[in-house]
Design an enzyme around this catalytic site. Sequence first.
Site, PDB file in Angstrom:
ATOM      1  N   PRO A 218      12.497  -4.489  -4.023  1.00 48.53           N
ATOM      2  CG  PRO A 218      13.966  -3.990  -2.280  1.00 48.53           C
ATOM      3  CD  PRO A 218      12.915  -4.977  -2.699  1.00 48.53           C
TER       4      PRO A 218
ATOM      5  CD  GLU B 104      19.124  -9.455   4.181  1.00 51.46           C
ATOM      6  OE1 GLU B 104      19.654  -8.981   3.164  1.00 51.46           O
ATOM      7  OE2 GLU B 104      18.971  -8.789   5.211  1.00 51.46           O
TER       8      GLU B 104
ATOM      9  NE  ARG C 172      -8.977   1.771  -9.281  1.00 52.39           N
ATOM     10  CZ  ARG C 172      -9.137   2.701 -10.211  1.00 52.39           C
ATOM     11  NH1 ARG C 172      -8.322   2.705 -11.266  1.00 52.39           N
ATOM     12  NH2 ARG C 172     -10.078   3.595 -10.133  1.00 52.39           N
TER      13      ARG C 172
ATOM     14  CG  ASP D  26      -8.517   6.205 -12.681  1.00 53.11           C
ATOM     15  OD1 ASP D  26      -9.429   6.974 -12.354  1.00 53.11           O
ATOM     16  OD2 ASP D  26      -8.527   4.985 -12.451  1.00 53.11           O
TER      17      ASP D  26
END
Length: 244
Positions: A89, A116, A154, A169
């Site tokens: 994160p 953790e 992809r 896209d």
Amino acid sequence: MKIDILTLFPEMFTGVFGSSILKKAQEKEAVSIHVVNFRDYSASKHGSVDDYPYGGGAGMVLAPQPLFDAVEALTAGTERKPRIILMCPQGERFTQRKAEELAQEEHLVFLCGHYEGYDERIREHLVTDEISIGDYVLTGGELGAMVVTDSVVRLLPNVLGREESHVQDSFSTGLLEHPHYTRPADFRGLKVPDVLLSGNHAKIEEWRRKESLRRTHIRRPDLLEGHEWTKKEQQWLAEFEGDK
């Protein structure tokens, strides 16, 4: 492309990697995906991969030894160093541009922690990239690795049915994708825009560009910053502002 994913929960990947485009990409041999339990590389007789943090604190920290040994085993004898990607994160937020960058590589290795944190030496001396799929915290890096893998694979040659499928896209052009319609032309009184039925390809492309710009202006105006617009596009943007 070769993709190795290091995780403590290999079973999480079975359904995702055995379905849809990812399954077809492997069948076409466009990509080879291997999911590895890095507990197998633990030097501990109990198979431990984490330990208490120095200095105290809650939770456990992934130790460097199993991950270093696993990566070294998977990359031994390779001429070109692979990208070693830590799902975290705290990492760089994942974007379509990053997917396009990674799609140019021959070998990717994903490190998926759980619960953790990581020993800091893993960040500093093993990985080449830290990637986050959003500003939130998940139980582990597995879901993020699935997202990044799907987004990258992809883009590989011969994976999608039509090579141009991904070119328009959302985010590939810097804008959100234009609206799409299919048959019937009139569904419960809801009609397809006339221009799409005209057969005039120049007009259709112009309509698509305008609607792509309109949708981005409404939903993600932040994506419009820093662009250089044609005179016509400037007129469209002024038109959209007038519609507010």
